[in-house]
Design a protein around this motif. Structure first.
Motif: not given
Length: 555
Positions: A36, A43, A441, A443-445, A448, A475, A479
């Motif tokens: 990610p 980022s 992770w 930021s990614s979670r 999502d 990040s 996103l």
């Protein structure tokens, strides 16, 4: 046909550099595709590129509303071209932004092999390029959307061309127009990507050669007249444009605000004592640390050979400069790693003394043990990953197999075994284990979870931008969108009252609820995402709030 004979056949002409580049691509792809978006530099670079594409301004560099006047524009142009070619900026696919770094690592490996072919022969030159391309540091940088993969490729290309010109002049041969052009192309690319680092390495090498050779006649062979014109043609237009556009502020910020503090102190907490790079070298160039003693032996034994002298002048002065600068990050000396692999491959071309072989065998075994211990500790802390066995197997194969073959005096097989094991281990670590460490992770979670809750403005369901309180990692901006609001609990409360989603770090929740007033007594997050903010080395809980009726918090 033996392994050595097959490699010799595969490495002739352009096939050697191409083979080294393909090996580097294989080593870099797992991290590029699987990881990610990383904090923080990757980022920031990617988000600044996003804003270039969104705004159409390809001169000035911004992260949200703040100027990002630290590095020249080259990496942003390369990332923008890659995204435009294979993706869409709206998709925020970080792998597309990483493609220039992968190309830079491939260029470094190919240039390393091409430069060495003139004095090591096709087989050992290809081995040198492959070692550089699959070393842990370069193959990691190949999957990160930052400057260092491209810088390594540009500097290695320039230094390979300069080495060929130097050796040709020493031997009374013409250097060739193509070689001169590649030297200046590499220099121009290095400058437009990361400013003074490339010229510093070249100048330090030339000055060291002048001291040891006491002659400068060979310098007339590198094409100063049209080469400088080419360099100015590449760098000059943007340099003039950014000077006019920012009224000179870019240079004050880049030199006084970014470069200057690194030269006088440990900027941003990255200070390390002299000797740091030497102490960490064996781990960063793993698994080919097994050839470091051999490289030192060959360097001393044949120090009067022109190519060895050139290689030492490339390596030592710039290495001392990097060690002397207080601010240290592990990737800073990466443009010098090509010189190390030249010496390693050169050692393999001669019978290596038993004591040197045993020292190299011990070194690779110790480093493999260190990586195994680190891997077990990390995965035990965060999660159990399926790829752990594969990674440990690769590390053991690299350490044990490389050590055994080198101990027996079979250097080529030792390097092949170590390289294969290291390639498997690195692929498992970056392509399998690291992405499975969900706690890293955040930021990614969070992005999502916001989408799963139907509250991501990029999906067109709710108005934006998202307001984020107490968590400001680049990040998440990358996103969620360029206009993401970074603030405190009051900022998040205002967003929720106006019908926009909010993400609140738990330390800001009391302020957030107080700012909401009476509604704060009943509103609840739709989900809570917990994990480690590794940039700040702290555990965070991100509470995601969706506008509309209160929802129950997820368990």
């Amino acid at each position: 046909m033996t392994l050595a004979e097959r490699l010799e056949d595969w490495s002739r002409g352009w096939r050697g550099p191409l083979l080294a580049a393909v090996v580097a691509m294989i080593a870099g792809l797992p991290g590029l595709l699987a990881l990610p978006p990383l904090d923080r530099d990757e980022s920031r670079f990617a988000q600044a590129t996003v804003q270039m594409l969104e705004s159409g301004d390809f001169v000035t560099i911004h992260f949200q509303n703040e100027p990002r006047f630290k590095k020249p524009v080259g990496i942003y142009w390369l990332q923008a071209a890659a995204v435009a070619a294979v993706s869409r900026v709206e998709n925020r696919q970080i792998w597309a932004f990483r493609l220039p770094s992968l190309a830079g690592a491939m260029l470094a490996a190919a240039a390393c092999a091409w430069g060495a072919a003139t004095f090591l022969g096709a087989r050992f030159a290809t081995i040198a390029g492959a070692m550089l391309g699959t070393s842990f540091l370069l193959s990691t940088e190949a999957g990160i959307a930052a400057t260092d993969g491209v810088l390594s490729g540009a500097v290695t290309l320039s230094m390979a061309a300069l080495a060929r010109l130097y050796c040709a002049a020493i031997e009374g041969r013409p250097g060739g127009a193509r070689t001169k052009a590649l030297f200046w192309i590499g220099m121009a690319l290095a400058i437009i990507v990361k400013g003074p680092i490339g010229p510093m390495v070249v100048l330090a090498t030339i000055l060291a050669l002048l001291v040891f050779d006491r002659k400068a006649s060979w310098l007339r062979t590198i094409g100063w007249n049209w080469g400088l014109i080419l360099l100015v043609a590449v760098v000059g237009p943007w340099a003039m444009a950014i000077t006019v556009e920012t009224d000179g502020a870019f240079w004050g910020s880049a030199i006084g605000g970014d470069l200057g503090p690194k030269l006088v102190s440990g900027d941003l907490g990255h200070g390390q004592p002299p000797g740091f790079y030497l102490a960490t070298l064996s781990l960063l160039i793993f698994p080919f640390c097994l050839m470091l003693p051999g490289a030192a032996w060959r360097a001393w034994r044949d120090r009067r050979e022109p190519w060895v002298r050139f290689t030492l002048c490339w390596l030592i002065p710039s290495w001392l400069i990097f060690e002397a600068v207080p601010t240290k990050l592990v990737h800073y000396p990466l443009p010098l790693y090509g010189a190390l692999t030249w010496l390693m491959a050169g050692a393999m071309a001669r019978p290596i003394p038993e004591s040197v072989r045993r020292l190299g065998a011990a070194l690779v075994a110790i480093c493999a043990i260190a990586f195994v211990a680190l891997g077990v500790g990390v995965t035990a802390r965060f999660t159990t990953a399926v790829g752990v066995g594969l990674a440990l197997g690769g590390l053991i194969a690299a350490g044990a197999g490389g050590a055994i073959f080198l101990w027996r005096g079979r250097a080529i097989r030792a390097v092949a075994m170590a390289g294969a094991g290291g390639l498997v281990a690195h692929a498992a670590i970056l392509g399998w284990i690291a992405p499975d460490l969900a706690g890293l992770w955040l930021s990614s979670r969070a992005a999502d979870a916001l989408s799963a809750a139907g509250a991501n403005p990029r999906g067109g369901v709710t108005p934006g931008p998202v307001a984020v309180a107490g968590y400001a990692e680049p990040s998440l901006v990358f996103l969620l969108g360029s206009d993401t609001e970074l603030g405190d609990g009051v900022t998040a409360a205002a967003a929720l009252r106006s019908g926009r989603p909010a993400i609140v770090e738990s330390r800001q929740e009391a302020m957030f609820r107080a700012a909401l007033g009476d509604p704060g007594k009943t509103v609840a997050p739709v989900v809570a995402v917990a994990g480690m903010d590794y940039s700040n080395n702290r555990s965070d809980i991100l509470l995601i709030y969706r506008p509309g009726p209160a929802a129950e918090a997820a368990p």
